[in-house]
Design a protein around this motif. Structure first.
Motif, PDB file in Angstrom:
ATOM      1  N   ARG A 260       0.791  -1.234   0.000  1.00 18.22           N
ATOM      2  CA  ARG A 260       0.000   0.000   0.000  1.00 18.22           C
ATOM      3  C   ARG A 260       0.826   1.289   0.000  1.00 18.22           C
ATOM      4  O   ARG A 260       0.288   2.374   0.176  1.00 18.22           O
ATOM      5  CB  ARG A 260      -1.006  -0.001   1.142  1.00 18.22           C
ATOM      6  CG  ARG A 260      -1.935  -1.213   1.084  1.00 18.22           C
ATOM      7  CD  ARG A 260      -3.161  -1.015   1.915  1.00 18.22           C
ATOM      8  NE  ARG A 260      -3.908  -2.237   2.099  1.00 18.22           N
ATOM      9  CZ  ARG A 260      -4.698  -2.825   1.191  1.00 18.22           C
ATOM     10  NH1 ARG A 260      -4.821  -2.292   0.011  1.00 18.22           N
ATOM     11  NH2 ARG A 260      -5.346  -3.932   1.468  1.00 18.22           N
ATOM     12  N   SER A 261       2.151   1.172  -0.186  1.00 19.14           N
ATOM     13  CA  SER A 261       2.968   2.387  -0.355  1.00 19.14           C
ATOM     14  C   SER A 261       2.661   2.967  -1.737  1.00 19.14           C
ATOM     15  O   SER A 261       2.025   2.324  -2.579  1.00 19.14           O
ATOM     16  CB  SER A 261       4.457   2.056  -0.232  1.00 19.14           C
ATOM     17  OG  SER A 261       4.867   1.240  -1.315  1.00 19.14           O
TER      18      SER A 261
ATOM     19  N   ALA B  72       2.736   0.068  -8.953  1.00 23.55           N
ATOM     20  CA  ALA B  72       3.125  -1.222  -9.534  1.00 23.55           C
ATOM     21  C   ALA B  72       1.919  -2.152  -9.641  1.00 23.55           C
ATOM     22  O   ALA B  72       1.720  -2.814 -10.671  1.00 23.55           O
ATOM     23  CB  ALA B  72       4.224  -1.865  -8.702  1.00 23.55           C
ATOM     24  N   VAL B  73       1.112  -2.212  -8.606  1.00 24.80           N
ATOM     25  CA  VAL B  73      -0.052  -3.100  -8.591  1.00 24.80           C
ATOM     26  C   VAL B  73      -1.075  -2.675  -9.645  1.00 24.80           C
ATOM     27  O   VAL B  73      -1.729  -3.519 -10.266  1.00 24.80           O
ATOM     28  CB  VAL B  73      -0.658  -3.159  -7.175  1.00 24.80           C
ATOM     29  CG1 VAL B  73      -2.043  -3.747  -7.174  1.00 24.80           C
ATOM     30  CG2 VAL B  73       0.259  -3.966  -6.270  1.00 24.80           C
ATOM     31  N   ALA B  74      -1.207  -1.376  -9.886  1.00 25.00           N
ATOM     32  CA  ALA B  74      -2.121  -0.914 -10.926  1.00 25.00           C
ATOM     33  C   ALA B  74      -1.708  -1.475 -12.292  1.00 25.00           C
ATOM     34  O   ALA B  74      -2.560  -1.878 -13.093  1.00 25.00           O
ATOM     35  CB  ALA B  74      -2.157   0.608 -10.958  1.00 25.00           C
TER      36      ALA B  74
ATOM     37  N   ALA C 110     -11.010  -7.794  -5.890  1.00 26.38           N
ATOM     38  CA  ALA C 110     -10.464  -8.005  -4.544  1.00 26.38           C
ATOM     39  C   ALA C 110      -9.018  -8.499  -4.591  1.00 26.38           C
ATOM     40  O   ALA C 110      -8.378  -8.648  -3.549  1.00 26.38           O
ATOM     41  CB  ALA C 110     -11.330  -8.999  -3.784  1.00 26.38           C
ATOM     42  N   MET C 111      -8.502  -8.719  -5.787  1.00 21.45           N
ATOM     43  CA  MET C 111      -7.157  -9.240  -5.966  1.00 21.45           C
ATOM     44  C   MET C 111      -6.098  -8.348  -5.308  1.00 21.45           C
ATOM     45  O   MET C 111      -5.192  -8.850  -4.651  1.00 21.45           O
ATOM     46  CB  MET C 111      -6.881  -9.372  -7.472  1.00 21.45           C
ATOM     47  CG  MET C 111      -5.477  -9.678  -7.865  1.00 21.45           C
ATOM     48  SD  MET C 111      -5.341  -9.897  -9.653  1.00 21.45           S
ATOM     49  CE  MET C 111      -6.052  -8.402 -10.303  1.00 21.45           C
ATOM     50  N   THR C 112      -6.213  -7.050  -5.433  1.00 18.21           N
ATOM     51  CA  THR C 112      -5.184  -6.166  -4.877  1.00 18.21           C
ATOM     52  C   THR C 112      -5.163  -6.224  -3.350  1.00 18.21           C
ATOM     53  O   THR C 112      -4.091  -6.139  -2.750  1.00 18.21           O
ATOM     54  CB  THR C 112      -5.370  -4.712  -5.360  1.00 18.21           C
ATOM     55  OG1 THR C 112      -6.685  -4.283  -5.053  1.00 18.21           O
ATOM     56  CG2 THR C 112      -5.121  -4.602  -6.854  1.00 18.21           C
ATOM     57  N   ASP C 113      -6.315  -6.380  -2.726  1.00 18.56           N
ATOM     58  CA  ASP C 113      -6.348  -6.534  -1.266  1.00 18.56           C
ATOM     59  C   ASP C 113      -5.662  -7.838  -0.851  1.00 18.56           C
ATOM     60  O   ASP C 113      -4.923  -7.887   0.131  1.00 18.56           O
ATOM     61  CB  ASP C 113      -7.786  -6.522  -0.748  1.00 18.56           C
ATOM     62  CG  ASP C 113      -8.435  -5.155  -0.888  1.00 18.56           C
ATOM     63  OD1 ASP C 113      -7.697  -4.148  -0.827  1.00 18.56           O
ATOM     64  OD2 ASP C 113      -9.662  -5.099  -1.073  1.00 18.56           O
ATOM     65  N   ARG C 114      -5.901  -8.901  -1.628  1.00 15.75           N
ATOM     66  CA  ARG C 114      -5.252 -10.183  -1.340  1.00 15.75           C
ATOM     67  C   ARG C 114      -3.749 -10.067  -1.522  1.00 15.75           C
ATOM     68  O   ARG C 114      -2.970 -10.570  -0.722  1.00 15.75           O
ATOM     69  CB  ARG C 114      -5.821 -11.279  -2.252  1.00 15.75           C
ATOM     70  CG  ARG C 114      -5.185 -12.644  -2.024  1.00 15.75           C
ATOM     71  CD  ARG C 114      -5.874 -13.715  -2.840  1.00 15.75           C
ATOM     72  NE  ARG C 114      -5.984 -13.416  -4.255  1.00 15.75           N
ATOM     73  CZ  ARG C 114      -5.025 -13.656  -5.153  1.00 15.75           C
ATOM     74  NH1 ARG C 114      -3.891 -14.206  -4.788  1.00 15.75           N
ATOM     75  NH2 ARG C 114      -5.225 -13.369  -6.426  1.00 15.75           N
ATOM     76  N   TRP C 115      -3.323  -9.369  -2.566  1.00 15.95           N
ATOM     77  CA  TRP C 115      -1.885  -9.169  -2.781  1.00 15.95           C
ATOM     78  C   TRP C 115      -1.265  -8.430  -1.599  1.00 15.95           C
ATOM     79  O   TRP C 115      -0.159  -8.740  -1.180  1.00 15.95           O
ATOM     80  CB  TRP C 115      -1.638  -8.404  -4.067  1.00 15.95           C
ATOM     81  CG  TRP C 115      -1.818  -9.224  -5.316  1.00 15.95           C
ATOM     82  CD1 TRP C 115      -2.053 -10.565  -5.409  1.00 15.95           C
ATOM     83  CD2 TRP C 115      -1.785  -8.743  -6.651  1.00 15.95           C
ATOM     84  NE1 TRP C 115      -2.166 -10.943  -6.721  1.00 15.95           N
ATOM     85  CE2 TRP C 115      -2.005  -9.841  -7.511  1.00 15.95           C
ATOM     86  CE3 TRP C 115      -1.603  -7.486  -7.212  1.00 15.95           C
ATOM     87  CZ2 TRP C 115      -2.026  -9.721  -8.901  1.00 15.95           C
ATOM     88  CZ3 TRP C 115      -1.624  -7.371  -8.596  1.00 15.95           C
ATOM     89  CH2 TRP C 115      -1.830  -8.477  -9.425  1.00 15.95           C
TER      90      TRP C 115
END
Length: 171
Positions: free
Chosen positions: A88-89, A95-97, A111-116
């Motif tokens: 979450r930085s 990068a996650v986007a 919900a994938m990004t929360d799991r990551w």
């Protein structure tokens, strides 16, 4: 100086266009999907249902080999500095986007990004100032152990079910 700039451009362009890179940290090389952002390749993994990232630790050095998207042959190899991004930085979110758009068949969609953030690691592979020579030979090796499976035997009843569908009832 021109050779250095040419090398940087080659690494960036080849890595951007390739959907898969071979990365070797402290162990065997693994094929990893990635996203290129801000001068580095980013990978996500080490969580349930995601690609394994063994031997890639924060502060380590890895060797990256880029393959051609068209022919699958090796194009360029480079040395990378590995940095683990804090969940979450600002860097992690950027990068996650990018990675989210490249992730195929995610079981949990948005919900994938929360799991990551909870269960996975996102790594930044930043090219160092050295290109490495491409190795000679095929480098073929047996597949690494994986929980992924290939085709299972066809169930015994399946051929009967399939052939029954093709018949038309006469009456």
């Amino acid at each position: 100086m021109d050779d250095v700039l040419l090398g940087v451009a080659l690494v960036e362009e080849a890595t951007k266009k390739s959907g898969l890179v071979w990365v070797r940290g402290d162990g065997p090389a693994r094929a990893l999907w990635h996203a290129w952002l801000d001068g580095a390749a980013h990978v996500v993994g080490d969580g349930p249902g995601e690609q394994p990232l063994p031997g890639l630790a924060d502060g380590a050095v890895a060797e990256v080999t880029v393959r051609s998207k068209d022919k699958g042959g090796r194009l360029v190899a480079w040395t990378a500095s590995v940095t683990e991004l804090a969940p979450r930085s600002e860097e992690w979110l950027a990068a996650v986007a990018e990675l989210k758009g490249k992730r195929l068949n995610a079981p949990d969609g948005e919900a994938m990004t929360d799991r990551w953030a909870r269960e996975c690691r996102v790594l930044r592979l930043t090219p160092r100032d050295t290109l490495t020579d491409l190795p000679d030979g095929s480098l073929a090796a047996p597949p690494l152990p994986s929980p992924a499976t290939t085709r299972q035997p066809v169930p015994a009843a399946l051929p009967r079910l399939l052939f029954k569908r093709g018949r038309k009832k006469r009456g």
